[in-house]
Write a protein that holds these residues in place. Structure first.
Motif, PDB file in Angstrom:
ATOM      1  N   PHE A   1       4.810   4.269  -3.473  1.00  0.00           N
ATOM      2  CA  PHE A   1       3.222   4.089  -3.426  1.00  0.00           C
ATOM      3  C   PHE A   1       2.566   5.584  -3.073  1.00  0.00           C
ATOM      4  N   GLN A   2       1.257   5.576  -3.767  1.00  0.00           N
ATOM      5  CA  GLN A   2       0.530   6.571  -3.667  1.00  0.00           C
ATOM      6  C   GLN A   2       0.440   7.010  -1.911  1.00  0.00           C
ATOM      7  N   SER A   3      -0.075   5.944  -1.252  1.00  0.00           N
ATOM      8  CA  SER A   3      -0.141   5.887   0.261  1.00  0.00           C
ATOM      9  C   SER A   3       1.290   6.056   0.850  1.00  0.00           C
TER      10      SER A   3
ATOM     11  N   ALA B   1       3.249   4.298   1.912  1.00  0.00           N
ATOM     12  CA  ALA B   1       3.693   2.954   2.500  1.00  0.00           C
ATOM     13  C   ALA B   1       5.003   2.886   3.267  1.00  0.00           C
TER      14      ALA B   1
ATOM     15  N   TRP C   1       6.627   2.596   6.636  1.00  0.00           N
ATOM     16  CA  TRP C   1       6.241   1.708   8.087  1.00  0.00           C
ATOM     17  C   TRP C   1       6.301   2.549   9.175  1.00  0.00           C
ATOM     18  N   PRO C   2       5.118   2.398   9.899  1.00  0.00           N
ATOM     19  CA  PRO C   2       4.952   3.406  10.771  1.00  0.00           C
ATOM     20  C   PRO C   2       5.925   2.886  12.166  1.00  0.00           C
ATOM     21  N   HIS C   3       6.210   1.672  12.014  1.00  0.00           N
ATOM     22  CA  HIS C   3       6.818   1.118  13.408  1.00  0.00           C
ATOM     23  C   HIS C   3       8.298   1.031  13.238  1.00  0.00           C
TER      24      HIS C   3
ATOM     25  N   ASN D   1       4.924   9.131  11.953  1.00  0.00           N
ATOM     26  CA  ASN D   1       3.883   9.957  12.033  1.00  0.00           C
ATOM     27  C   ASN D   1       4.305  11.304  12.830  1.00  0.00           C
TER      28      ASN D   1
ATOM     29  N   ASN E   1      -1.665  12.199  -3.235  1.00  0.00           N
ATOM     30  CA  ASN E   1      -1.872  12.864  -2.043  1.00  0.00           C
ATOM     31  C   ASN E   1      -1.524  14.003  -1.258  1.00  0.00           C
TER      32      ASN E   1
ATOM     33  N   ASP F   1      -2.988  -1.392   5.474  1.00  0.00           N
ATOM     34  CA  ASP F   1      -2.779  -0.842   3.994  1.00  0.00           C
ATOM     35  C   ASP F   1      -1.872  -2.075   3.322  1.00  0.00           C
TER      36      ASP F   1
ATOM     37  N   THR G   1      -0.054  -2.146   0.587  1.00  0.00           N
ATOM     38  CA  THR G   1       1.190  -1.449   0.154  1.00  0.00           C
ATOM     39  C   THR G   1       2.234  -1.313   1.279  1.00  0.00           C
ATOM     40  N   LEU G   2       1.914  -1.627   2.571  1.00  0.00           N
ATOM     41  CA  LEU G   2       3.129  -1.465   3.234  1.00  0.00           C
ATOM     42  C   LEU G   2       3.791  -3.063   3.124  1.00  0.00           C
TER      43      LEU G   2
ATOM     44  N   ASP H   1       8.329  -9.046   9.593  1.00  0.00           N
ATOM     45  CA  ASP H   1       9.008  -7.658   9.744  1.00  0.00           C
ATOM     46  C   ASP H   1       8.166  -6.478   9.324  1.00  0.00           C
ATOM     47  N   VAL H   2       6.973  -7.087   8.982  1.00  0.00           N
ATOM     48  CA  VAL H   2       6.043  -5.862   8.537  1.00  0.00           C
ATOM     49  C   VAL H   2       4.767  -6.104   9.158  1.00  0.00           C
TER      50      VAL H   2
ATOM     51  N   PRO I   1       4.664  -7.091  13.395  1.00  0.00           N
ATOM     52  CA  PRO I   1       4.660  -5.910  14.327  1.00  0.00           C
ATOM     53  C   PRO I   1       3.760  -4.827  14.283  1.00  0.00           C
ATOM     54  N   LEU I   2       3.185  -4.706  12.967  1.00  0.00           N
ATOM     55  CA  LEU I   2       2.111  -3.717  12.872  1.00  0.00           C
ATOM     56  C   LEU I   2       0.730  -4.105  13.467  1.00  0.00           C
TER      57      LEU I   2
ATOM     58  N   ASP J   1       0.779   5.272  17.634  1.00  0.00           N
ATOM     59  CA  ASP J   1      -0.055   5.776  16.527  1.00  0.00           C
ATOM     60  C   ASP J   1       0.552   5.121  15.302  1.00  0.00           C
ATOM     61  N   TYR J   2      -0.399   4.040  14.739  1.00  0.00           N
ATOM     62  CA  TYR J   2      -0.075   3.303  13.657  1.00  0.00           C
ATOM     63  C   TYR J   2      -1.027   3.803  12.572  1.00  0.00           C
TER      64      TYR J   2
ATOM     65  N   THR K   1      -1.882   5.536   9.313  1.00  0.00           N
ATOM     66  CA  THR K   1      -1.135   5.970   8.238  1.00  0.00           C
ATOM     67  C   THR K   1      -1.957   6.302   7.120  1.00  0.00           C
ATOM     68  N   ILE K   2      -1.562   7.282   6.161  1.00  0.00           N
ATOM     69  CA  ILE K   2      -2.471   7.613   5.173  1.00  0.00           C
ATOM     70  C   ILE K   2      -2.894   6.588   4.210  1.00  0.00           C
ATOM     71  N   SER K   3      -3.750   6.283   3.816  1.00  0.00           N
ATOM     72  CA  SER K   3      -4.136   5.090   2.957  1.00  0.00           C
ATOM     73  C   SER K   3      -4.716   5.910   1.588  1.00  0.00           C
ATOM     74  N   GLY K   4      -3.982   5.397   0.584  1.00  0.00           N
ATOM     75  CA  GLY K   4      -4.499   5.816  -0.625  1.00  0.00           C
ATOM     76  C   GLY K   4      -5.577   5.014  -1.363  1.00  0.00           C
TER      77      GLY K   4
END
Lengths: 349, 556
Positions: free
Chosen positions: A87-89, A91, A93-95, A138, A169, B172, B174-175, B192-193, B196-197, B277-278, B280-283
């Motif tokens: 994906f462009q962003s 995506a 998963w930060p966790h 991050n 990006n 986001d 797309t996550l 799963d996503v 938790p987020l 720090d959650y 994220t860069i968002s497009g």
């Protein structure tokens, strides 16, 4: 690996037709880009292939399987399509750690832990992130996150890789090197790729074939050099590379620039009345001593490896790009002669 | 250049001093009073209050109630927020409005409604169930721990709903899509996503509910006290009503405990939210992935409708209906409805004076508050002075302190012991509203200010305008909708405020909330319902205006 067939696909949002009769066969192992300005329907098309949008009409097959068919009422959800997607962003998963991110598709497929770890490590090595498995997203740069995303898309060895503006990006230098990396990985894995971008140089540099879209309609499908040298219409000619559009007219069986009789071209395509004469700035030869058109230099822009001129030819402002850095050869106000090469003609509207 | 710095510095220092004097100073005095006696540290009052079973029970009740309300709110709210935000549920927009609308109903009006519906002797629902099933006794009793938990949950779950659905919108999409292409089913993706987020936001929403439920006085006083279910806030009021010095001193011990719990939780929450720090860069903004409900569509609509009916429609319907009943002793029927019950209320000079008082106090508080909020927000967002966010923090502390604690602190501080005597005047009430509600206005205005790029101000300065002129000509016109919204965000809760008004009013400064509370305590259901409908009507109009000026971005 898989072939992708898209047949007569339409996507309508209410009264708006976002994708209008899209037809394309992506051959096994082929790298195809869908290129167009924002809002042209390229991302919607990609999302229909992925299964995030349902096609209003038409059939999409990946490999042996019909994944979406309006007639048969078939719709395979994204998780069962055997695809990888970037994906462009990013995506990412930060966790989850980098390794957890990349390993997730294998975890879903219940691949045993040892094998999973081995494949994740191999994948991370492939995208040059071998040491980063335990980090969190991050702690990574944008380019590194995009590589994580790429590794995650490829780890389960899907038949098809979809990329949605993956490089837009990133900064310019990183973009160039990532282009190369993506191509290297595609060569190594032989995976079929559909790549969406609005950046024409990206599409030209990477693809086997390019699909140019505008306002939901496919304008042209062809190899990069075909699209560049023989664009199907004015829109494609304008979108790919730089080009001069000059007002022309048909007189008899010849085409002339309006108000200029010094040179004419054969009307091979049988155009009538008002036409557009299209010529790329780098396909024009400029000299001080005779040629097809006489003009006067009005502006010059020094670009380092070349000089960008504006030349007035009977009121037609012609852009000419001359290689080399000699800006003083043709000063402002000097009379010059132009020869047009690879001229194209379109109907004027 | 000089004059600009000076006008800015003066305006900003005055606002900081005002905030220190009216927000921080009273709380310090409250804390000081609770632990000092005749110049010595003395915890006797803490020992006094907590050695009594009723107070200890109030403390445990408060914690247990808040926990139950928090947990149930989150469990109900997450699926509701998901259904409304991320699925093709029909009528989503209407449902969203319905689900947050109990946020704008004064809590004690909700309590009055549920007493009408579920009191064991004549509650409407109890009567219907008894008639339907021929029961001897009423199946429900609202005057219990669980009755109290029920009303608190319905009225404070919007706090969780708003926090959780905002987080869902911000995430986001797309996550989630990345999980789907990785092979995860929609449910697995949520587990799963999505969950938790969203965990930090869910916890934050839950804690807001916890604090709000624990600090609430209106609902426990109407629903809990008749059944001897005491909580911290009702005990504090009881002590203050004793009127003597010992009573006030004991109440400070309880109030200090409550303040400590609320603020500790808030700071814990802020720390926790800031830790991970959650971001994220968002497009480009893709449309959020809308889940198709398919065969679950109808059950989902029914479920959400049922919740909306229970939380909002039924209690409000009960109040409106009761306000039009001619005789409470007769059966409900069309011949028993008329405007008659309204006439004595709207023609009563005494009642209307309270309505007028509330309007005036609300307007004064909102106007002063908006001006202050402008400076506080400007300072925090637009300057780089050291300590620029201190005033903002002070307003946040004011807003997060339980109303009852603010009222008590103001009583102790502004009864003449420290120069200023505001006791029994309208000004002490207005100050209390400002302390409690200023932060909402600051948030709204700060958000708008951060959208105004500094270059717009610099361009005006280049054109020769000084700072005040820049504010007047450039900044205020650009953020005008948010300023109006900020005004209403102070006016409306002030208008229907109960807890602080109840402790601070004097003979000439009775507000509509206090009047309604008295009517309910004297079991004058009829007049209480009429007044409730008047409050609801004014709040509704205020919200419609608020919605219009902020284009649906802000609302109570």
């Amino acid at each position: 690996m898989a072939e992708v067939r898209i047949e007569h696909v339409f996507k309508r949002f209410g009264a708006v037709t976002a994708v209008d009769d899209f037809n394309l066969v992506v051959k096994d192992g082929e790298f195809v880009s869908i290129l167009g300005p924002s809002g042209c329907g390229k991302t919607t098309t990609l999302r229909m292939i992925a299964g995030f949008e349902r096609a209003t009409e038409g059939t999409i097959s990946i490999g042996e399987h019909v994944v979406s068919s309006s007639e048969a009422g078939t719709f395979v959800p994204p998780e069962d399509r055997d695809i990888g997607m970037v994906f462009q962003s990013y995506a990412v998963w930060p966790h989850m750690t980098v390794a957890e991110n990349v390993g997730y598709p294998l975890k879903i497929k219940k691949v045993p832990k040892e094998e999973r770890e081995r494949r994740v490590q191999a994948m991370l090595d492939l995208v040059h992130l071998g040491e980063y498995g335990k980090r969190y997203p991050n702690q990574l740069s944008g380019g590194q996150q995009q590589r994580v995303s790429l590794a995650r898309a490829l780890v389960a060895e899907p038949g098809l890789l979809l990329l949605d503006e993956p490089l837009s990006n990133l900064d310019a230098k990183l973009r160039e090197s990532m282009r190369f990396e993506i191509l290297e990985i595609q060569k190594k894995t032989g995976i079929t790729v559909v790549y969406v971008t609005h950046d024409q140089s990206e599409a030209m540099a990477m693809s086997d074939r390019v699909v140019v879209m505008s306002m939901g309609v496919v304008q042209q499908i062809g190899a990069p050099h075909e699209i560049y040298t023989s664009p199907a219409n004015k829109m494609v000619a304008d979108f790919i590379g730089l080009i001069n559009f000059l007002d022309g007219e048909v007189k008899g069986d010849r085409i002339f620039l309006v108000g200029n009789d010094s040179h004419s071209w054969a009307n091979k395509n049988g155009l009538e009345g008002e036409v557009t004469v299209a010529v790329r700035p780098e396909s024009i030869t400029m000299s001080a001593d005779g040629g097809e058109f006489r003009g006067v230099v009005t502006h010059r822009f020094y670009l380092g490896d070349s000089v960008d001129f504006r030349v007035d030819v009977n009121g037609h402002i012609v852009r000419v790009i001359k290689k080399g850095s000699d800006i003083e050869a043709f000063p402002d106000g000097s009379t010059v002669y132009l020869d047009f090469d690879q001229v194209m003609f379109f109907k004027r509207n | 250049m000089r004059s600009r710095i000076n006008s800015k510095t003066i305006v900003i220092s005055v606002s900081v001093l005002l905030l220190l004097y009216f927000v921080v100073f009273p709380m310090i005095i409250l804390l000081y009073d609770s632990i000092m006696l005749d110049g010595h540290v003395n915890f006797q009052n803490y020992a006094n209050v907590y050695s009594q079973d009723v107070n200890w029970k109030a403390l445990t009740n408060t914690v247990q109630l808040s926990l139950v309300v928090m947990i149930v709110s989150v469990i109900i709210t997450f699926p509701l927020a998901w259904l409304v935000g991320r699925t093709d549920l029909p009528g989503k927009k209407g449902f969203r409005t319905l689900l947050v609308s109990s946020y704008m109903i004064p809590p004690y009006v909700g309590a009055i409604a549920w007493v009408q519906l579920l009191n064991p002797s004549v509650g409407y629902i109890n009567s219907i169930l008894r008639w339907l099933f021929g029961l001897e006794t009423a199946p429900f009793d609202i005057y219990t721990f669980w009755g109290l938990a029920w009303v608190l949950t319905l009225f404070y779950s919007p706090f969780a709903f708003i926090t959780i659905s905002r987080a869902m919108e911000k995430m986001d999409p797309t996550l989630e899509e990345a999980a789907r292409v990785a092979g995860a089913s929609p449910l697995r993706t949520v587990l799963d996503v999505t969950l938790p987020l969203m965990a930090p936001s869910i916890l934050a929403g839950g804690l807001l509910v916890f604090i709000a439920a624990g600090s609430c006085f209106g609902i426990p006083s109407i629903v809990g006290m008749p059944g001897n279910v005491e909580v911290m806030t009702t005990r504090i009021v009881t002590y203050i009503y004793m009127g003597d010095d010992a009573g006030v001193r004991d109440s400070t011990a309880l109030a200090a405990s409550l303040m400590f719990i609320a603020n500790a939780l808030l700071f814990g929450m802020t720390w926790m939210m800031g830790r991970k720090d959650y971001t994220t860069i968002s497009g480009k903004s893709t449309r959020p992935n809308i889940v198709e409900l398919g065969k679950w569509k109808i059950p989902a609509v029914l479920g959400v409708s049922l919740y909306g009916a229970i939380a909002v429609v039924i209690p409000l319907g009960s109040i409106v209906m009761t306000s039009f009943i001619k005789s409470m002793s007769k059966d409900i029927g069309f011949d028993n409805f008329s405007f008659e019950p309204w006439i004595p209320v709207v023609t009563s000079a005494q009642y209307m004076e309270s309505v007028w008082n509330s309007v005036v106090y609300g307007v004064v508080a909102a106007t002063i508050g908006t001006a202050l909020a402008l400076f506080v927000a400007y300072l925090a967002v637009k300057t780089n002075i050291k300590g620029r966010s201190l005033p903002d923090l002070l307003t946040v502390i004011g807003g997060s302190t339980p109303s009852i604690v603010i009222a008590l602190a103001l009583i102790i501080t502004f009864s003449g012991n420290f120069g200023l005597n505001l006791y029994s005047t309208m000004w002490i009430i207005i100050v209390s509203y400002l302390v409690k509600y200023l932060t909402m206005s600051v948030r709204t205005i700060a958000a708008a200010l951060s959208q105004v790029h500094i270059s717009l101000e610099e361009a005006a300065q280049n054109a020769g305008a000084n700072w005040l002129r820049v504010c007047k000509d450039i900044i205020i016109p650009l953020i005008a909708p948010s300023v109006v919204a900020g005004w209403f965000l102070i006016f409306m809760p002030s208008f229907y405020e109960l807890t602080m008004s109840l402790l601070l009013y004097g003979s000439d400064s009775k507000t509509i909330g206090v009047l309604l509370y008295e009517l309910q305590t004297y079991a004058d259901t009829q007049n209480a319902s009429v007044l409730s409908v008047i409050i609801l009507a004014i709040v509704l109009i205020g919200n419609l205006i608020l919605n219009k000026v902020s284009k649906g971005n802000v609302g109570i």
